[in-house]
Design an enzyme around this catalytic site. Structure first.
Site, PDB file in Angstrom:
ATOM      1  N   GLN A 133       0.842  -1.203   0.000  1.00 14.08           N
ATOM      2  CA  GLN A 133       0.000   0.000   0.000  1.00 14.08           C
ATOM      3  C   GLN A 133       0.871   1.245   0.000  1.00 14.08           C
ATOM      4  O   GLN A 133       0.590   2.222  -0.694  1.00 14.08           O
ATOM      5  CB  GLN A 133      -0.912  -0.016   1.232  1.00 14.08           C
ATOM      6  CG  GLN A 133      -1.901   1.123   1.255  1.00 14.08           C
ATOM      7  CD  GLN A 133      -2.893   1.032   0.106  1.00 14.08           C
ATOM      8  OE1 GLN A 133      -3.500  -0.003  -0.102  1.00 14.08           O
ATOM      9  NE2 GLN A 133      -3.052   2.106  -0.658  1.00 14.08           N
ATOM     10  N   ASP A 221      -7.959   5.574   7.263  1.00 18.30           N
ATOM     11  CA  ASP A 221      -8.274   4.176   6.962  1.00 18.30           C
ATOM     12  C   ASP A 221      -9.386   3.769   7.929  1.00 18.30           C
ATOM     13  O   ASP A 221      -9.690   4.486   8.891  1.00 18.30           O
ATOM     14  CB  ASP A 221      -7.003   3.317   7.149  1.00 18.30           C
ATOM     15  CG  ASP A 221      -7.216   1.848   6.791  1.00 18.30           C
ATOM     16  OD1 ASP A 221      -8.191   1.526   6.095  1.00 18.30           O
ATOM     17  OD2 ASP A 221      -6.380   1.018   7.215  1.00 18.30           O
ATOM     18  N   CYS A 261      -6.602   3.959   1.676  1.00 20.01           N
ATOM     19  CA  CYS A 261      -6.215   2.727   0.972  1.00 20.01           C
ATOM     20  C   CYS A 261      -7.415   1.968   0.431  1.00 20.01           C
ATOM     21  O   CYS A 261      -7.266   1.160  -0.483  1.00 20.01           O
ATOM     22  CB  CYS A 261      -5.391   1.844   1.899  1.00 20.01           C
ATOM     23  SG  CYS A 261      -6.304   1.260   3.344  1.00 20.01           S
TER      24      CYS A 261
HETATM   25  N1  NVA Z   1      -6.366  -1.527   7.956  1.00 21.82           N
HETATM   26  C1  NVA Z   1      -7.213  -2.261   7.031  1.00 21.82           C
HETATM   27  C2  NVA Z   1      -6.661  -2.153   5.650  1.00 21.82           C
HETATM   28  C3  NVA Z   1      -7.443  -2.843   4.575  1.00 21.82           C
HETATM   29  C4  NVA Z   1      -6.805  -2.746   3.240  1.00 21.82           C
HETATM   30  C5  NVA Z   1      -7.310  -3.715   7.489  1.00 21.82           C
HETATM   31  O1  NVA Z   1      -6.297  -4.254   7.939  1.00 21.82           O
HETATM   32  O2  NVA Z   1      -8.393  -4.275   7.418  1.00 21.82           O
HETATM   33  N1   CP Z   2      -6.114  -1.402   0.074  1.00 21.89           N
HETATM   34  C1   CP Z   2      -6.246  -2.744   0.021  1.00 21.89           C
HETATM   35  O1   CP Z   2      -5.319  -3.506   0.346  1.00 21.89           O
HETATM   36  O2   CP Z   2      -7.444  -3.157  -0.449  1.00 21.89           O
HETATM   37  P1   CP Z   2      -8.015  -4.648  -0.429  1.00 21.89           P
HETATM   38  O3   CP Z   2      -8.249  -5.031   0.996  1.00 21.89           O
HETATM   39  O4   CP Z   2      -9.280  -4.554  -1.248  1.00 21.89           O
HETATM   40  O5   CP Z   2      -6.990  -5.563  -1.066  1.00 21.89           O
END
Ligand code: NVA
Ligand code: CP
Length: 305
Positions: A133, A221, A261
């Site tokens: 990312q 996020d 993200c």
């Molecule tokens: N912080 C989030 C990012 C998802 C791309 C997770 O770990 O679920």
């Molecule tokens: N940003 C990201 O990693 O998205 P996904 O969870 O959709 O892969």
């Protein structure tokens, strides 16, 4: 380059510059419709313990566009889910494919794969970091601002995996990151210490307004990362003053830009008006996962298997 990419600090500043230059070249080639099959005959196995949209699509399309192939493997359909040892899975996989991309709950799972696989292992997100990312985020920042050096970046929300990688990225980029979290949701102390020890500029604050004032880039996020779902109610309460909305953006310059993200939870960590507004770079950021990871795959897989 190191064999594996588990942390954003697994690459040096020079390697990051090289990767981003390559990503920009590959992006331009794609826009011209040029085909390049640098990874013909190479296979990437992608193991997912958690959901994914962007990571899955961008790695699979990236491998295809480089002339290679990617295999989607839901960890629940694999023997590791019913007890096969990671080291055995890793050694068997080494005999079939040129690289492994893994999205796991525990960072230690990916480290264990990396220890036993003789092929490159890429962290496609763990509880500790999301380094792919950051490659896309830095590419997006460079495209927009020319350079990330000395930019003021505000993180608003949970001190999570993406936040950890952003903090470590200060070491490679010269960005100055201010993190605003509620009490109890700070980024990992070891990560902040490591970044600072290596010259990274990181501040921790409580109020989103303080992080955002004078920021060039504002990043947020989800408040509830994958694996944190059972804390939903408590987190919604703790983060209620941490929405990146038009009111918060008024503390920053109109030239400031917003990253996320994705997936986004509109009305929670980011308001609809910000996602859709002129300061949002989220779609370029999502696209850049593809170009940045193609550059990474090229570097790591070119001489593997
Ligand atoms: N912080 C989030 C990012 C998802 C791309 C997770 O770990 O679920
Ligand atoms: N940003 C990201 O990693 O998205 P996904 O969870 O959709 O892969």
């Amino acid at each position: 380059m190191k064999k594996d990419f588990l942390s954003i600090l697994d690459i040096t500043e020079t390697e990051l510059t090289g990767l981003l230059t390559e990503a920009k070249r590959l992006k331009a080639l794609k826009k011209e419709g040029k085909i390049h099959d640098y990874l013909r005959g190479k296979n990437l196995a992608m193991i997912f313990e958690k959901s994914s949209t962007r990571t899955h699509i961008s790695f699979e399309v990236g491998m295809n566009e480089l002339g290679g192939h990617a295999l989607f493997l839901n960890a629940r359909d694999m023997h590791i889910w019913r007890g096969e040892e990671i080291r055995d899975t890793a050694r068997a996989a080494t005999r079939y494919v040129s690289g492994l991309m893994i999205r796991a709950y525990k960072h230690s799972t990916i480290e264990e794969f990396a220890r036993h696989a003789m092929i490159p292992v890429i962290n496609g997100l763990s509880d500790l970091e999301h380094p792919c990312q950051l490659l896309a985020d830095i590419l997006t920042i460079e495209e927009h601002f020319g350079s990330a050096r000395d930019l003021k970046v505000a993180w608003v929300g949970d001190g999570n995996n993406v936040c950890n990688s952003l903090i470590l990225a200060t070491v490679l980029t010269g960005m100055n990151v201010t993190v605003a979290t509620p009490s109890g949701y700070e980024p990992a102390e070891a990560i902040v210490k490591k970044a600072r020890a290596l010259g990274g500029k990181v501040q921790l604050v409580r109020k989103p307004e303080n992080a955002v004032t004078d920021a060039h880039v504002i990043v947020t996020d989800t408040w509830i990362s994958m694996g944190d779902e059972q804390e939903r109610e408590e987190r919604i309460r703790s983060f209620r003053k941490f929405t990146v909305d038009a009111t918060l953006l008024r503390h920053a310059s109109p030239d400031a830009r917003v990253l996320h993200c994705l997936p986004a939870h509109r009305g929670e960590e980011i308001a609809d008006e910000v996602m859709e507004g002129g300061q949002s770079l989220v779609w370029d950021e999502a696209e850049n996962r593809l170009h940045a990871q193609k550059a990474l795959l090229l570097r790591l897989l070119k001489n593997s298997g």
